[in-house]
Scaffold this motif. Structure first.
Motif, PDB file in Angstrom:
ATOM      1  N   GLN A  45      33.945  49.165  42.599  1.00  0.00           N
ATOM      2  CA  GLN A  45      34.216  49.304  41.280  1.00  0.00           C
ATOM      3  C   GLN A  45      35.703  48.916  40.482  1.00  0.00           C
ATOM      4  N   GLN A  46      36.057  49.346  40.387  1.00  0.00           N
ATOM      5  CA  GLN A  46      38.019  49.298  39.448  1.00  0.00           C
ATOM      6  C   GLN A  46      37.962  47.122  39.112  1.00  0.00           C
ATOM      7  N   ALA A  47      37.621  47.433  39.897  1.00  0.00           N
ATOM      8  CA  ALA A  47      37.494  45.052  40.102  1.00  0.00           C
ATOM      9  C   ALA A  47      36.326  45.284  39.488  1.00  0.00           C
ATOM     10  N   ARG A  49      35.059  46.850  37.095  1.00  0.00           N
ATOM     11  CA  ARG A  49      35.026  46.877  35.641  1.00  0.00           C
ATOM     12  C   ARG A  49      36.284  46.140  34.890  1.00  0.00           C
ATOM     13  N   VAL A  50      36.801  45.882  35.403  1.00  0.00           N
ATOM     14  CA  VAL A  50      37.749  45.150  34.625  1.00  0.00           C
ATOM     15  C   VAL A  50      37.248  43.321  34.899  1.00  0.00           C
ATOM     16  N   GLY A  51      36.394  43.207  35.463  1.00  0.00           N
ATOM     17  CA  GLY A  51      36.247  41.810  35.131  1.00  0.00           C
ATOM     18  C   GLY A  51      34.930  41.764  33.512  1.00  0.00           C
ATOM     19  N   ILE A  53      34.830  43.621  31.560  1.00  0.00           N
ATOM     20  CA  ILE A  53      36.047  43.827  29.809  1.00  0.00           C
ATOM     21  C   ILE A  53      36.708  42.837  29.398  1.00  0.00           C
ATOM     22  N   SER A  54      36.999  41.877  30.619  1.00  0.00           N
ATOM     23  CA  SER A  54      38.074  40.610  30.511  1.00  0.00           C
ATOM     24  C   SER A  54      37.131  39.828  29.677  1.00  0.00           C
TER      25      SER A  54
END
Length: 74
Positions: A45-47, A49-51, A53-54
């Protein structure tokens, strides 16, 4: 005959004990797998989100760069 019966009873007791150990071990493994699954789900889930956003930041940066080049050329 009684000795043979006692041996069978002991053998069945050993088998039952081993099966109990296997069941307990399997329950422990299930708990560990559930914990690892929960951690992996959190990391995924964190990955995501980061993907996202980036990816958005890169898209905005690219759009700005294209617009700056258009203004410089035009």
């Amino acid at each position: 005959m009684a000795d043979e019966h006692n041996e069978l009873t002991r053998a069945l007791g050993r088998i039952e004990g081993k099966l109990d150990m296997i069941v307990a071990s399997q329950a422990s493994q299930n708990e560990r797998l559930d914990a690892m699954d929960e951690r992996l789900r959190h990391v995924e889930q964190q990955a995501a989100r980061v993907g996202a956003i980036s990816g958005g930041i890169v898209a905005i940066g690219t759009a700005l760069a294209v617009e700056m080049v258009r203004r410089a050329i035009g």
